[in-house]
Design a protein around this motif. Sequence first.
Motif, PDB file in Angstrom:
ATOM      1  N   THR A   1      23.392 -13.253   6.057  1.00 25.66           N
ATOM      2  CA  THR A   1      23.688 -14.189   7.139  1.00 25.66           C
ATOM      3  C   THR A   1      24.082 -13.468   8.417  1.00 25.66           C
ATOM      4  O   THR A   1      24.362 -14.113   9.435  1.00 25.66           O
ATOM      5  CB  THR A   1      24.819 -15.156   6.733  1.00 25.66           C
ATOM      6  N   GLU A   2      24.116 -12.149   8.375  1.00 22.44           N
ATOM      7  CA  GLU A   2      24.478 -11.351   9.545  1.00 22.44           C
ATOM      8  C   GLU A   2      23.294 -10.476   9.950  1.00 22.44           C
ATOM      9  O   GLU A   2      22.262 -10.456   9.272  1.00 22.44           O
ATOM     10  CB  GLU A   2      25.700 -10.492   9.219  1.00 22.44           C
ATOM     11  N   ALA A   3      23.447  -9.749  11.060  1.00 18.72           N
ATOM     12  CA  ALA A   3      22.391  -8.853  11.514  1.00 18.72           C
ATOM     13  C   ALA A   3      22.083  -7.839  10.421  1.00 18.72           C
ATOM     14  O   ALA A   3      22.986  -7.226   9.852  1.00 18.72           O
ATOM     15  CB  ALA A   3      22.817  -8.147  12.791  1.00 18.72           C
ATOM     16  N   LEU A   4      20.801  -7.674  10.101  1.00 23.38           N
ATOM     17  CA  LEU A   4      20.414  -6.763   9.027  1.00 23.38           C
ATOM     18  C   LEU A   4      20.482  -5.311   9.514  1.00 23.38           C
ATOM     19  O   LEU A   4      20.085  -5.016  10.652  1.00 23.38           O
ATOM     20  CB  LEU A   4      18.996  -7.081   8.551  1.00 23.38           C
ATOM     21  N   PRO A   5      20.950  -4.398   8.656  1.00 27.27           N
ATOM     22  CA  PRO A   5      21.074  -2.989   9.043  1.00 27.27           C
ATOM     23  C   PRO A   5      19.742  -2.241   8.965  1.00 27.27           C
ATOM     24  O   PRO A   5      19.620  -1.188   8.337  1.00 27.27           O
ATOM     25  CB  PRO A   5      22.080  -2.453   8.014  1.00 27.27           C
ATOM     26  N   ILE A   6      18.739  -2.816   9.602  1.00 29.79           N
ATOM     27  CA  ILE A   6      17.370  -2.297   9.557  1.00 29.79           C
ATOM     28  C   ILE A   6      16.845  -2.206  10.998  1.00 29.79           C
ATOM     29  O   ILE A   6      16.990  -3.155  11.772  1.00 29.79           O
ATOM     30  CB  ILE A   6      16.450  -3.227   8.729  1.00 29.79           C
ATOM     31  N   PRO A   7      16.209  -1.095  11.363  1.00 27.75           N
ATOM     32  CA  PRO A   7      15.686  -0.962  12.720  1.00 27.75           C
ATOM     33  C   PRO A   7      14.598  -1.993  13.039  1.00 27.75           C
ATOM     34  O   PRO A   7      13.878  -2.466  12.157  1.00 27.75           O
ATOM     35  CB  PRO A   7      15.099   0.460  12.740  1.00 27.75           C
ATOM     36  N   THR A   8      14.493  -2.336  14.298  1.00 30.48           N
ATOM     37  CA  THR A   8      13.480  -3.283  14.767  1.00 30.48           C
ATOM     38  C   THR A   8      12.072  -2.725  14.536  1.00 30.48           C
ATOM     39  O   THR A   8      11.820  -1.534  14.713  1.00 30.48           O
ATOM     40  CB  THR A   8      13.686  -3.564  16.259  1.00 30.48           C
ATOM     41  N   ALA A   9      11.171  -3.598  14.108  1.00 35.98           N
ATOM     42  CA  ALA A   9       9.752  -3.272  13.924  1.00 35.98           C
ATOM     43  C   ALA A   9       9.549  -2.039  13.051  1.00 35.98           C
ATOM     44  O   ALA A   9       8.757  -1.149  13.382  1.00 35.98           O
ATOM     45  CB  ALA A   9       9.078  -3.073  15.284  1.00 35.98           C
ATOM     46  N   SER A  10      10.251  -1.998  11.908  1.00 38.20           N
ATOM     47  CA  SER A  10      10.189  -0.824  11.033  1.00 38.20           C
ATOM     48  C   SER A  10       9.659  -1.125   9.637  1.00 38.20           C
ATOM     49  O   SER A  10       9.486  -0.215   8.831  1.00 38.20           O
ATOM     50  CB  SER A  10      11.581  -0.201  10.907  1.00 38.20           C
ATOM     51  N   VAL A  11       9.388  -2.398   9.333  1.00 34.19           N
ATOM     52  CA  VAL A  11       9.046  -2.804   7.975  1.00 34.19           C
ATOM     53  C   VAL A  11       7.630  -3.363   7.920  1.00 34.19           C
ATOM     54  O   VAL A  11       7.245  -4.207   8.737  1.00 34.19           O
ATOM     55  CB  VAL A  11      10.049  -3.862   7.454  1.00 34.19           C
TER      56      VAL A  11
ATOM     57  N   VAL B   1      12.693  -7.234  12.294  1.00 37.31           N
ATOM     58  CA  VAL B   1      12.483  -5.937  11.636  1.00 37.31           C
ATOM     59  C   VAL B   1      11.038  -5.724  11.203  1.00 37.31           C
ATOM     60  O   VAL B   1      10.637  -4.597  10.902  1.00 37.31           O
ATOM     61  CB  VAL B   1      13.420  -5.774  10.417  1.00 37.31           C
ATOM     62  N   LEU B   2      10.245  -6.797  11.190  1.00 41.00           N
ATOM     63  CA  LEU B   2       8.857  -6.697  10.746  1.00 41.00           C
ATOM     64  C   LEU B   2       7.998  -6.018  11.811  1.00 41.00           C
ATOM     65  O   LEU B   2       8.101  -6.311  12.998  1.00 41.00           O
ATOM     66  CB  LEU B   2       8.315  -8.095  10.456  1.00 41.00           C
ATOM     67  N   LYS B   3       7.150  -5.106  11.379  1.00 39.54           N
ATOM     68  CA  LYS B   3       6.204  -4.477  12.298  1.00 39.54           C
ATOM     69  C   LYS B   3       5.181  -5.511  12.775  1.00 39.54           C
ATOM     70  O   LYS B   3       4.896  -6.486  12.067  1.00 39.54           O
ATOM     71  CB  LYS B   3       5.459  -3.338  11.595  1.00 39.54           C
ATOM     72  N   PRO B   4       4.611  -5.315  13.951  1.00 41.56           N
ATOM     73  CA  PRO B   4       3.524  -6.196  14.380  1.00 41.56           C
ATOM     74  C   PRO B   4       2.413  -6.208  13.330  1.00 41.56           C
ATOM     75  O   PRO B   4       1.974  -5.163  12.864  1.00 41.56           O
ATOM     76  CB  PRO B   4       3.042  -5.543  15.687  1.00 41.56           C
TER      77      PRO B   4
ATOM     78  N   LYS C   1       0.830  -1.199   0.000  1.00 40.98           N
ATOM     79  CA  LYS C   1       0.000   0.000   0.000  1.00 40.98           C
ATOM     80  C   LYS C   1       0.868   1.253   0.000  1.00 40.98           C
ATOM     81  O   LYS C   1       2.034   1.219   0.425  1.00 40.98           O
ATOM     82  CB  LYS C   1      -0.915  -0.006   1.219  1.00 40.98           C
ATOM     83  N   GLU C   2       0.281   2.328  -0.453  1.00 45.96           N
ATOM     84  CA  GLU C   2       0.995   3.598  -0.494  1.00 45.96           C
ATOM     85  C   GLU C   2       1.441   3.992   0.915  1.00 45.96           C
ATOM     86  O   GLU C   2       0.690   3.863   1.885  1.00 45.96           O
ATOM     87  CB  GLU C   2       0.101   4.689  -1.081  1.00 45.96           C
ATOM     88  N   GLY C   3       2.688   4.433   1.000  1.00 51.01           N
ATOM     89  CA  GLY C   3       3.241   4.885   2.264  1.00 51.01           C
ATOM     90  C   GLY C   3       3.914   3.811   3.084  1.00 51.01           C
ATOM     91  O   GLY C   3       4.508   4.103   4.136  1.00 51.01           O
ATOM     92  N   GLU C   4       3.869   2.553   2.638  1.00 46.20           N
ATOM     93  CA  GLU C   4       4.472   1.472   3.416  1.00 46.20           C
ATOM     94  C   GLU C   4       5.985   1.387   3.213  1.00 46.20           C
ATOM     95  O   GLU C   4       6.533   1.858   2.217  1.00 46.20           O
ATOM     96  CB  GLU C   4       3.832   0.132   3.042  1.00 46.20           C
ATOM     97  N   THR C   5       6.637   0.749   4.183  1.00 43.13           N
ATOM     98  CA  THR C   5       8.058   0.438   4.094  1.00 43.13           C
ATOM     99  C   THR C   5       8.214  -1.027   3.720  1.00 43.13           C
ATOM    100  O   THR C   5       7.639  -1.907   4.384  1.00 43.13           O
ATOM    101  CB  THR C   5       8.773   0.710   5.430  1.00 43.13           C
ATOM    102  N   VAL C   6       8.971  -1.278   2.660  1.00 38.66           N
ATOM    103  CA  VAL C   6       9.133  -2.629   2.126  1.00 38.66           C
ATOM    104  C   VAL C   6      10.620  -2.984   2.109  1.00 38.66           C
ATOM    105  O   VAL C   6      11.469  -2.141   1.778  1.00 38.66           O
ATOM    106  CB  VAL C   6       8.565  -2.724   0.693  1.00 38.66           C
ATOM    107  N   LEU C   7      10.941  -4.216   2.459  1.00 33.90           N
ATOM    108  CA  LEU C   7      12.318  -4.700   2.467  1.00 33.90           C
ATOM    109  C   LEU C   7      12.445  -5.885   1.529  1.00 33.90           C
ATOM    110  O   LEU C   7      11.659  -6.836   1.618  1.00 33.90           O
ATOM    111  CB  LEU C   7      12.725  -5.112   3.883  1.00 33.90           C
ATOM    112  N   ASP C   8      13.429  -5.851   0.626  1.00 36.02           N
ATOM    113  CA  ASP C   8      13.683  -6.950  -0.304  1.00 36.02           C
ATOM    114  C   ASP C   8      14.993  -7.622   0.070  1.00 36.02           C
ATOM    115  O   ASP C   8      16.065  -7.001   0.013  1.00 36.02           O
ATOM    116  CB  ASP C   8      13.735  -6.416  -1.744  1.00 36.02           C
ATOM    117  N   LEU C   9      14.926  -8.891   0.449  1.00 31.18           N
ATOM    118  CA  LEU C   9      16.105  -9.648   0.851  1.00 31.18           C
ATOM    119  C   LEU C   9      16.732 -10.313  -0.370  1.00 31.18           C
ATOM    120  O   LEU C   9      16.166 -11.236  -0.944  1.00 31.18           O
ATOM    121  CB  LEU C   9      15.713 -10.716   1.880  1.00 31.18           C
TER     122      LEU C   9
ATOM    123  N   LEU D   1       7.338 -16.671  13.460  1.00 37.57           N
ATOM    124  CA  LEU D   1       6.490 -16.412  12.298  1.00 37.57           C
ATOM    125  C   LEU D   1       5.575 -17.613  12.085  1.00 37.57           C
ATOM    126  O   LEU D   1       5.950 -18.614  11.474  1.00 37.57           O
ATOM    127  CB  LEU D   1       7.359 -16.147  11.057  1.00 37.57           C
ATOM    128  N   THR D   2       4.381 -17.515  12.595  1.00 35.11           N
ATOM    129  CA  THR D   2       3.418 -18.614  12.508  1.00 35.11           C
ATOM    130  C   THR D   2       2.349 -18.293  11.463  1.00 35.11           C
ATOM    131  O   THR D   2       2.325 -17.211  10.886  1.00 35.11           O
ATOM    132  CB  THR D   2       2.761 -18.857  13.871  1.00 35.11           C
TER     133      THR D   2
END
Length: 329
Positions: free
Chosen positions: A134-144, A171-174, A70-78, A222-223
């Motif tokens: 394979t390492e810690a992602l440079p992305i803030p917690t609960a931001s995507v 990093v995924l938002k609730p 949706k418009e305005g969302e933050t998306v992460l591509d691994l 992730l269930t």
Amino acid sequence: MQSASTLTDQELVQVVNDAYSAKARIATSETYSKNVAQAFGYTPAQLQAIPSESHMGLGCGNPVAAASIKEGETVLDLGSGGGIDVFLAAAKAGKTGRVIGLDISTDMINRARKNAQKQGLHPPQVEFIQTSLTEALPIPTASVDCILSNCVLNLLPPSGKVSVIKEAERVLKPGGRIVLDDIIAKKPLPDHIRNDMAIHVGCIAGAIQVDEYKQILTAAGLTDTVFVDTLGDINAYYTMQDGTPGSQTVPGCCAPLTSCAPLTSCAPSSGCAPSSGCAPSSGCAPSSGCAPSSGCAPSSAPAPPPSNSNFDANEWVGMYCVSKSQTPG
């Protein structure tokens, strides 16, 4: 040919990085890339809306189509490669959204950034970051809001698969969403497939079965994930160009680079791992050495299926869309 079983996780990641960096440095056959992209879910309209250099025939699905961005969302591509899914996601997220592509390969990142410039896309709206998955992602917690990936997690070593899924949950938002298009094993892979580095680089040997995949997702928190077999023909990777079977010149994800004999004196750390199928662009290097990674490139010779012409990838693995829909936060 060196066996994957003899490599450390770090060495395995480096071999994959070298192989895909080589792909990033060469001009991809536009016809081949377009045919593969359309075969696995991209529409002609989508491909026309983005730079041709961004779709390289390396994916196994179209995660954006199932992501409901949706418009305005933050998306992460691994594992963002040339940027195809980032650009399609950015069109949906709009100017108020943000789309971030992560890739281990500096060459891929450079290619994607050039494509972004062609699209007139700049940070923070669209950003490509070089990092190892394979390492810690440079992305803030609960931001995507939404995480995408396209035929990448199969390439990671077992510990890397566990790590990146844990990081994805962090990093995924609730209530956020995940769409992972990936190659998944239909049955246990025998050692001669599991240990073949060319087949690993080709997205097959590192595939795990659905139950193991679910266990990794569940352990990370992730269930309620859904696995859908998209019934794609994996053999299409190495039978397609200009609509003519067997005429491919630029191998894609599941078509390893196998036109040159292994260089048995080269170590994986030398920049051109023998089992990755890399060879100097001028031809096969002599057995006394191996060209640096800057000179590695797939040969222009037609690429046969992994290991032998009788190999049927569809017998062993399938293309799946793994997703987790939005849930109340």
